[in-house]
Design a protein around this motif. Structure first.
Motif, short mmCIF file in Angstrom:
data_model
loop_
_atom_site.label_atom_id
_atom_site.label_comp_id
_atom_site.label_asym_id
_atom_site.label_seq_id
_atom_site.Cartn_x
_atom_site.Cartn_y
_atom_site.Cartn_z
N LEU A 1 0.77 -1.22 -0.16
CA LEU A 1 -0.02 0.09 0.05
C LEU A 1 0.98 1.18 -0.01
CD1 LEU A 1 -2.82 -1.05 2.58
CD2 LEU A 1 -3.22 -0.46 0.10
N PHE A 2 1.80 1.29 0.82
CA PHE A 2 2.43 2.59 1.11
C PHE A 2 3.98 2.77 0.14
CE2 PHE A 2 0.00 2.25 5.04
CZ PHE A 2 -0.27 3.68 5.20
N LEU A 3 4.37 1.76 -0.24
CA LEU A 3 5.69 1.73 -1.02
C LEU A 3 5.45 2.11 -2.53
CD1 LEU A 3 8.69 1.85 -0.65
CD2 LEU A 3 8.63 -0.60 -1.24
N THR A 4 5.28 3.37 -2.77
CA THR A 4 4.67 3.51 -4.05
C THR A 4 5.79 4.34 -5.00
OG1 THR A 4 4.22 5.86 -3.58
CG2 THR A 4 2.53 4.07 -3.33
N THR A 5 5.75 4.56 -6.22
CA THR A 5 6.65 5.26 -7.09
C THR A 5 7.29 6.54 -6.50
OG1 THR A 5 5.65 4.30 -9.22
CG2 THR A 5 7.27 6.15 -9.32
N TYR B 1 11.41 6.59 -3.93
CA TYR B 1 12.77 7.53 -3.84
C TYR B 1 13.45 7.66 -2.51
CZ TYR B 1 15.84 11.22 -4.70
OH TYR B 1 16.91 12.16 -4.91
N TYR B 2 12.67 7.91 -1.55
CA TYR B 2 13.12 8.47 -0.26
C TYR B 2 13.91 7.45 0.72
CZ TYR B 2 11.08 12.81 -1.75
OH TYR B 2 10.90 13.99 -2.18
N VAL B 3 13.69 6.01 0.23
CA VAL B 3 14.25 4.92 0.93
C VAL B 3 15.04 4.13 0.19
CG1 VAL B 3 12.45 4.65 2.38
CG2 VAL B 3 12.19 3.33 0.20
N GLY B 4 15.56 5.06 -1.37
CA GLY B 4 16.73 4.45 -2.21
C GLY B 4 16.16 3.12 -3.04
N ILE B 5 14.80 3.14 -3.31
CA ILE B 5 14.49 1.75 -4.07
C ILE B 5 14.09 2.23 -5.40
CG2 ILE B 5 12.51 0.32 -4.24
CD1 ILE B 5 12.39 0.03 -1.23
N GLN B 6 14.70 1.50 -6.44
CA GLN B 6 14.47 1.68 -7.78
C GLN B 6 13.26 0.69 -8.36
OE1 GLN B 6 18.20 1.88 -9.93
NE2 GLN B 6 18.58 3.72 -8.85
N GLN B 7 13.66 -0.43 -7.95
CA GLN B 7 12.60 -1.54 -8.45
C GLN B 7 11.31 -1.40 -7.63
OE1 GLN B 7 12.96 -3.02 -11.31
NE2 GLN B 7 15.23 -1.93 -11.60
N VAL B 8 10.44 -0.57 -7.93
CA VAL B 8 9.31 -0.30 -6.85
C VAL B 8 8.39 -1.25 -6.85
CG1 VAL B 8 7.56 1.41 -6.31
CG2 VAL B 8 9.52 2.04 -7.18
N ILE C 1 2.57 22.48 -0.68
CA ILE C 1 3.87 21.74 -0.79
C ILE C 1 3.41 20.18 -1.25
CG2 ILE C 1 4.05 21.36 1.72
CD1 ILE C 1 6.88 21.85 1.04
N ILE C 2 4.25 19.58 -2.02
CA ILE C 2 4.29 18.17 -2.36
C ILE C 2 5.39 17.38 -1.67
CG2 ILE C 2 4.17 16.57 -4.04
CD1 ILE C 2 1.97 18.44 -4.48
N ILE C 3 4.75 16.67 -0.73
CA ILE C 3 5.84 15.94 0.19
C ILE C 3 6.67 14.64 -0.54
CG2 ILE C 3 6.21 14.37 2.32
CD1 ILE C 3 5.14 17.26 2.66
N PHE C 4 5.99 14.06 -1.59
CA PHE C 4 6.55 12.99 -2.29
C PHE C 4 6.17 13.34 -3.80
CE2 PHE C 4 5.17 10.85 1.76
CZ PHE C 4 6.30 10.54 2.11
N PRO C 5 7.10 13.99 -4.40
CA PRO C 5 7.11 14.58 -5.64
C PRO C 5 6.69 13.65 -6.69
CG PRO C 5 8.46 16.03 -4.77
CD PRO C 5 8.26 14.79 -3.70
N TYR C 6 5.88 13.71 -7.54
CA TYR C 6 5.61 12.61 -8.62
C TYR C 6 6.70 12.55 -9.55
CZ TYR C 6 3.05 9.87 -12.14
OH TYR C 6 2.92 8.64 -12.87
N GLU C 7 7.30 13.80 -9.92
CA GLU C 7 8.01 13.69 -11.05
C GLU C 7 9.49 14.37 -10.54
OE1 GLU C 7 6.47 16.31 -13.96
OE2 GLU C 7 5.05 14.91 -14.63
N GLU C 8 9.75 15.11 -9.56
CA GLU C 8 10.95 15.77 -8.99
C GLU C 8 11.46 15.01 -7.47
OE1 GLU C 8 11.12 19.76 -9.39
OE2 GLU C 8 9.86 20.04 -11.22
N PRO C 9 12.66 14.67 -7.37
CA PRO C 9 13.28 14.17 -6.11
C PRO C 9 13.22 15.02 -4.99
CG PRO C 9 14.98 14.52 -7.24
CD PRO C 9 13.76 15.12 -8.41
N ASN C 10 12.79 16.65 -5.05
CA ASN C 10 12.84 17.50 -3.98
C ASN C 10 11.47 17.84 -3.85
OD1 ASN C 10 16.04 17.27 -3.81
ND2 ASN C 10 15.84 18.34 -5.90
#
Length: 409
Positions: free
Chosen positions: A14-18, A22-29, A134-143
């Motif tokens: 549920l919680f580990l999304t695209t 990014y914030y936990v260093g996972i690429q193969q989501v 403010i976007i906490i988990f941006p969809y397109e940008e990592p900041n």
């Protein structure tokens, strides 16, 4: 221990999304979020070989067969993006659904509570983002980014799932299952109010309009149900009036009204793009129309001059072809039909409106999140809805499961 692992796997699913990965260093989501549940599914299969032979899974097997055919065609065409899409779009949610379906009642209830936790977490995050823009988990940008829009009403929360419309379908679907289940009426009102405000934060016009209607219908039944008791009737009237006045105030007197009240015209660029998408097939070859090509998605998007192909059904045909796309949609319809069979006609209407109709306003149904939410909810919330799923239990070995014949009654 086994159930704890299932809970952890569902939480990650549920919680580990695209957006959050990014914030936990996972690429193969996809693999990371569903990996635990996939492993549990195969362990279940190996430990109980009759599990996969269960006739109750016939709709799932039809979908899986079509997905397998799509994968074979795409491998031949070296369209590996489509292969990956099919695996995480349909196959993974299906096997998770099959894993959960015959868990014992206590386990199902815990999973249902996890979905409710996700619902409120999603809503709180969306409301927080909307308040502070403010976007906490941006969809397109990592900041973390602050809305670049000049007008506050144009801001759209992104919550956990990134795309505001995908979030809206997820919240809408869970809300539909909540108000059709046997929760306390006050809890349903709280969920309805929280969910509706969240939809305003996503600035999703279709979902807002549908839930304005569903909300009014629910409040009507809420008042009608309590009409025999003067005190309860007065309480339900006060709650309903407060909800209505609050919704009207938020829509017409704050920036939460978004595009519904702030656009000068109904047919803005977003609405027009949903009509222009019907021209999508003019931009692809005859061969690609029949067998599909995932690379055509961006080609068609650019030709339409839009942010995407805003129609789930056309996206499925563009990616998987007319033949397989139509077969896939028919099989998914039969799957949905089976999963809502235990509900009354009124309940089915609410669930289908909150899932299918809301999802039909955009391309969300061509992605995995709405299907993940729907299949998780349909396998857990019904335990709160229909006593048959609590009372009629048989045991196979040490694992309590529901009788197929009893479920189909």
């Amino acid at each position: 221990m086994k159930h704890l692992i299932l809970y952890i796997g569902t939480f990650l699913y549920l919680f580990l999304t695209t957006s959050t990965a990014y914030y936990v260093g996972i690429q193969q989501v996809g693999l990371a979020s569903s990996g635990i549940l996939i492993i549990l599914f195969f362990l279940k299969t190996f430990s109980n070989r009759s599990f996969l032979l269960n006739p109750f899974f016939k709709e799932e097997y039809v979908v899986l067969l079509i997905c397998t055919l799509i994968i074979l065609v795409k491998i031949i065409l070296t369209d590996y993006i489509s292969v990956q899409n099919v695996i995480f779009f349909i196959i993974t949610p299906l096997i998770v659904s099959m894993l959960i379906k015959f868990q014992n009642t206590n386990t199902i209830n815990v999973l249902c509570k996890l979905i409710i936790i996700f619902f409120f977490s999603e809503c709180i995050l969306a409301i927080y983002e909307r308040i502070f823009e403010i976007i906490i988990f941006p969809y397109e940008e990592p900041n973390n980014i602050i809305s670049s829009n000049n007008e506050s009403w144009m801001f759209r929360s992104s919550a956990f799932l990134g795309n505001p419309l995908t979030n809206a379908v997820a919240v809408s679907t869970i809300l539909g299952f909540i108000i059709t289940s046997k929760f306390n009426s006050l809890f349903k009102i709280i969920c309805l109010a929280t969910g509706f405000i969240t939809l305003l934060c996503f600035n999703a016009r279709g979902a807002i309009l549908i839930w304005s209607l569903l909300g009014l219908l629910y409040l009507y039944t809420f008042i009608k149900k309590n009409k025999k008791s003067p005190i309860l009737k007065l309480f339900s009237l006060l709650v309903s009036i407060t909800f209505l006045l609050g919704a009207i105030y938020l829509i017409f007197n704050t920036s939460l009204g978004g595009r519904i009240v702030n656009q000068d015209k109904i047919m803005d660029g977003s609405a027009q793009s949903r009509l222009d998408v019907l021209n999508a097939f003019n931009f692809i070859s005859s061969q690609d129309l029949w067998i599909g090509n995932s690379s055509n998605y961006m080609i068609v998007t650019n030709k339409l001059g839009a942010a995407g192909i805003e129609n789930s059904y056309i996206v499925i045909i563009v990616k998987y072809g007319f033949i397989m796309g139509i077969l896939l949609m028919i099989s998914l319809y039969n799957l949905i039909k089976k999963h809502v069979k235990a509900y009354s006609l009124e309940q089915r209407a609410i669930i289908l409106l909150s899932f299918i109709l809301v999802g039909s306003f955009n391309n969300s149904l061509a992605g995995s999140p709405p299907w993940i939410i729907f299949l998780l909810c349909s396998n857990t919330f019904k335990y709160y809805d229909n006593s048959i799923f609590k009372q009629r239990i048989i045991h196979t070995g040490k694992i309590p499961v529901l009788s197929i014949q009893q479920i189909m009654l």
